[in-house]
Each structure stands twice: as structure tokens, then as C-alpha cells.
Design a protein around this motif. Structure first.
Motif, PDB file in Angstrom:
ATOM      1  N   ASP A   9      -2.070  12.020  -2.480  1.00 53.26           N
ATOM      2  CA  ASP A   9      -3.358  12.037  -1.341  1.00 53.26           C
ATOM      3  C   ASP A   9      -3.949  11.124  -1.904  1.00 53.26           C
ATOM      4  OD1 ASP A   9      -2.294  14.504   0.269  1.00 53.26           O
ATOM      5  OD2 ASP A   9      -4.532  15.797  -0.608  1.00 53.26           O
ATOM      6  N   ARG A  10      -3.648  10.063  -2.391  1.00 56.73           N
ATOM      7  CA  ARG A  10      -4.802   9.101  -3.053  1.00 56.73           C
ATOM      8  C   ARG A  10      -4.348   8.208  -2.491  1.00 56.73           C
ATOM      9  NH1 ARG A  10      -5.412   8.758  -8.552  1.00 56.73           N
ATOM     10  NH2 ARG A  10      -7.174   7.519  -9.251  1.00 56.73           N
ATOM     11  N   PRO A  11      -4.342   6.786  -1.881  1.00 55.08           N
ATOM     12  CA  PRO A  11      -4.500   5.931  -2.036  1.00 55.08           C
ATOM     13  C   PRO A  11      -4.013   4.740  -2.956  1.00 55.08           C
ATOM     14  CG  PRO A  11      -6.884   5.885  -0.512  1.00 55.08           C
ATOM     15  CD  PRO A  11      -5.988   7.297  -1.116  1.00 55.08           C
ATOM     16  N   ASP A  43       1.117  -1.113  -0.139  1.00 54.32           N
ATOM     17  CA  ASP A  43      -0.346   0.008   0.032  1.00 54.32           C
ATOM     18  C   ASP A  43       0.844   1.746   0.118  1.00 54.32           C
ATOM     19  OD1 ASP A  43      -2.450  -1.402   0.842  1.00 54.32           O
ATOM     20  OD2 ASP A  43      -2.564  -1.765   2.619  1.00 54.32           O
ATOM     21  N   ASP A  44       0.178   2.739  -0.107  1.00 55.60           N
ATOM     22  CA  ASP A  44       1.245   3.770  -0.470  1.00 55.60           C
ATOM     23  C   ASP A  44       0.215   4.849  -1.046  1.00 55.60           C
ATOM     24  OD1 ASP A  44       3.322   5.744  -0.575  1.00 55.60           O
ATOM     25  OD2 ASP A  44       4.477   4.299  -2.501  1.00 55.60           O
ATOM     26  N   HIS A  45       0.639   5.973  -1.316  1.00 59.00           N
ATOM     27  CA  HIS A  45      -0.541   6.605  -1.380  1.00 59.00           C
ATOM     28  C   HIS A  45      -0.151   7.654  -2.761  1.00 59.00           C
ATOM     29  CE1 HIS A  45      -1.575   6.251   2.229  1.00 59.00           C
ATOM     30  NE2 HIS A  45      -2.634   7.442   2.025  1.00 59.00           N
ATOM     31  N   LYS A  65      -2.398   0.802  -4.753  1.00 57.25           N
ATOM     32  CA  LYS A  65      -1.993  -0.209  -3.855  1.00 57.25           C
ATOM     33  C   LYS A  65      -0.442   0.023  -4.952  1.00 57.25           C
ATOM     34  CE  LYS A  65      -4.420  -3.220  -2.016  1.00 57.25           C
ATOM     35  NZ  LYS A  65      -3.806  -3.921  -0.337  1.00 57.25           N
TER      36      LYS A  65
END
Length: 140
Positions: free
Chosen positions: A94-96, A89-91, A98
Motif C-alpha cells: 500500500d506504500r507509494p 512511480d509504483d506501490h 519511486k
């Protein structure tokens, strides 16, 4: 490298050339990759720390961009049938998102690396980084 991943507005790819130097550590239970690439759109310098977790029988890969000195969240996985696949998981802003990282051997001295992002939890993936590394004989 895809200039604006997950943007749906730009499919412009940036080109870089350079070197990756892999140094094994701790009896090959870890290694560090030193990446230096440059092209018309700039340069990227970073480290990728790869650690083997024997309890989980997996590897973690953590990239650090030297520009800001900050590590990205690790991706986790391993190798099966000659292909390494690592996810996490990352960003993106500001959006999460994969992240998926694949390593595929393409002969004895050539390896392809691909990174992809997913904004829908891994249902679809957009490749945003492709690198092909060729081994150089360090003795010659």
C-alpha cells in the motif's frame, strides 16, 4: 533479488538463473523481453515491453509478471553516455514508492540491469534487483 525490499529488517538476497530473449519490433522502435528465471526460492516469468516515444524522445518500459498477468506502472527515460536510466512511480504493498531502473553495458556482449526503490521521493535508493545478461550467439 532482495527478498524484502525497503523493510529495514532483512537484507537476504535470492538467486536466480535463466534467460532473457529480446525481440525487436516495428523497425526497432519497440521490443519485448521474455524473462524466464528460476532458483531455490522459485521462478519468475515475465515480459518487458519497451516502447520508444519519438515526441518525447524517451523510452517507456513496462514489466508484466506472468504469475498475475498484470502490468506494473511504466518507467520512463533514455540513454546518456552508454547508461540507460528510467524512473517512475509504483506501490510496494500500500506504500507509494519511486522506481529506478538502470542499464549499463559492460563490454560488447554483457549488460548489467539494476532496479532500485525509493520510499522518500528519490532522495535515497535501495537496490533490489541486479541481473547480468550475456549475449549468446544464436547461430551457434
Amino acid at each position: 533479488m532482495l527478498a524484502n525490499p525497503l523493510s529495514d529488517t532483512d537484507d537476504h538476497w535470492l538467486s536466480f538463473e535463466g534467460t532473457s530473449v529480446v525481440r525487436p519490433l516495428l523497425d526497432r522502435r519497440a521490443n519485448v523481453v521474455e524473462l524466464k528465471v528460476a532458483g531455490p526460492d522459485g521462478r519468475i516469468e515475465g515480459l518487458n515491453l519497451r516502447l520508444y516515444e519519438p515526441q518525447a524522445n524517451r523510452w517507456s518500459l513496462t514489466f508484466i509478471n506472468i504469475r498475475d498477468g498484470l502490468p506494473t506502472p511504466a518507467v520512463y527515460g533514455g540513454f546518456r553516455d552508454g547508461v540507460g536510466e528510467f524512473t517512475g512511480d509504483d506501490h510496494l504493498g500500500d506504500r507509494p514508492i519511486k522506481v529506478r531502473f538502470r542499464i549499463t553495458r559492460q563490454g560488447t556482449d554483457k549488460v548489467k540491469f539494476e532496479q532500485a526503490y525509493s520510499a522518500d521521493g528519490g532522495l535515497t535508493w535501495e537496490t533490489n534487483w541486479i541481473a547480468v545478461d550475456r549475449r549468446i550467439d544464436s547461430a551457434g
